[in-house]
Design an enzyme around this catalytic site. Structure first.
Site, PDB file in Angstrom:
ATOM      1  N   LEU A   1      70.530 -36.977 170.937  1.00 50.89           N
ATOM      2  CA  LEU A   1      71.038 -36.218 172.079  1.00 50.89           C
ATOM      3  C   LEU A   1      71.034 -37.150 173.281  1.00 50.89           C
ATOM      4  O   LEU A   1      70.027 -37.794 173.576  1.00 50.89           O
ATOM      5  CB  LEU A   1      70.146 -34.997 172.327  1.00 50.89           C
ATOM      6  N   ASP A   2      72.167 -37.246 173.960  1.00 53.08           N
ATOM      7  CA  ASP A   2      72.287 -38.160 175.097  1.00 53.08           C
ATOM      8  C   ASP A   2      71.231 -37.881 176.157  1.00 53.08           C
ATOM      9  O   ASP A   2      70.829 -36.725 176.351  1.00 53.08           O
ATOM     10  CB  ASP A   2      73.671 -38.029 175.742  1.00 53.08           C
ATOM     11  N   PRO A   3      70.795 -38.910 176.884  1.00 50.75           N
ATOM     12  CA  PRO A   3      69.809 -38.710 177.956  1.00 50.75           C
ATOM     13  C   PRO A   3      70.258 -37.679 178.989  1.00 50.75           C
ATOM     14  O   PRO A   3      69.437 -36.909 179.500  1.00 50.75           O
ATOM     15  CB  PRO A   3      69.700 -40.105 178.591  1.00 50.75           C
TER      16      PRO A   3
END
EC number: 5.4.99.25
Length: 229
Positions: free
Chosen positions: A41-43
């Site tokens: 999951l992207d930051p």
């Protein structure tokens, strides 16, 4: 709360944390030998991150996480190099689009599988190196497109004045919502980037199954106490 194994924990990842940040934090909290995650999951995104603890890491590849559901906000009229709000602005266009145009473009993408090119600023590996590391160093490379599919979607809101779309979208594994935002805008001769993203479902898990990082210590001790009784 739904769980399939005491060694599988579903975390509600905070924004501005990498998936690896969560893994390392949980590993320290419960003093685990091994912790892994399924589905990066992207930051800049928040929501479900499925973790495997110790022996649970072996289960991660067996989980049915073929679909993911996201709530996304998309800003039209502005493009960035990362496809989201963390990147540098590349271009702007002073052209307002309508909800009807958006609905028509989504329907065209929704009907069948389509080829999607992941963002260069992503954790995908290119010759053993993460794509975002190459992109940050201005190293030229290409990412192969992949077949993806939109299973379901529902437009929650469209602010015409601000040109911001809010949508809930259920998609196949490997789907990048950032790329979807860019592809969607391109189909109506516009620009876009992702403003915000929350993953609310991952396979059989929902956001209701997730716990906060602050709850991990008590949750882990409690579930292991009950499993030994």
């Amino acid at each position: 709360m739904y769980t399939i194994n005491k060694n599988i924990i579903v975390i509600n990842k905070p924004i501005n944390w990498t998936s690896n940040d969560v893994v390392q934090k949980v590993k320290r909290i419960i003093k685990a030998k091994k912790v892994g995650h399924a589905g990066t999951l992207d930051p800049n995104a928040s929501g479900i991150l499925v973790l495997g603890i110790n022996e649970g890491t072996k289960l991660l590849t067996k989980l049915t996480l073929d679909s993911k559901t996201y709530v996304a906000e998309i800003q039209f009229g502005i493009s960035t190099n990362t496809y989201d709000s963390t990147g540098e602005i590349i271009s702007k266009i002073n052209k307002f689009i309508t909800l009807t145009e958006i609905e028509s473009a989504i329907e065209n993408l929704y009907k069948n599988e389509y080829w999607q090119k992941p963002p260069k600023f992503s954790a995908l590996k290119i010759n053993g190196k993460k794509a975002y590391e190459l992109a940050r160093n201005n190293i030229s490379f290409e990412i192969e497109p992949r077949l993806v599919k939109i299973f379901e979607y529902n437009i929650l809101d469209f602010n015409y004045e601000k040109q911001i779309l809010k949508i809930i979208i259920k998609v196949s594994k490997g789907f990048y919502v950032r790329s979807f935002a860019v592809d969607l805008a391109a189909r109506i001769n516009n620009l876009a980037h992702l403003l915000s993203l929350v993953r609310t479902e991952s396979g059989q898990f929902s956001i209701n199954d997730a716990i906060e990082i602050e709850q991990v210590y008590d949750y882990w001790n409690n579930i292991n106490k009950h499993s030994t009784n």
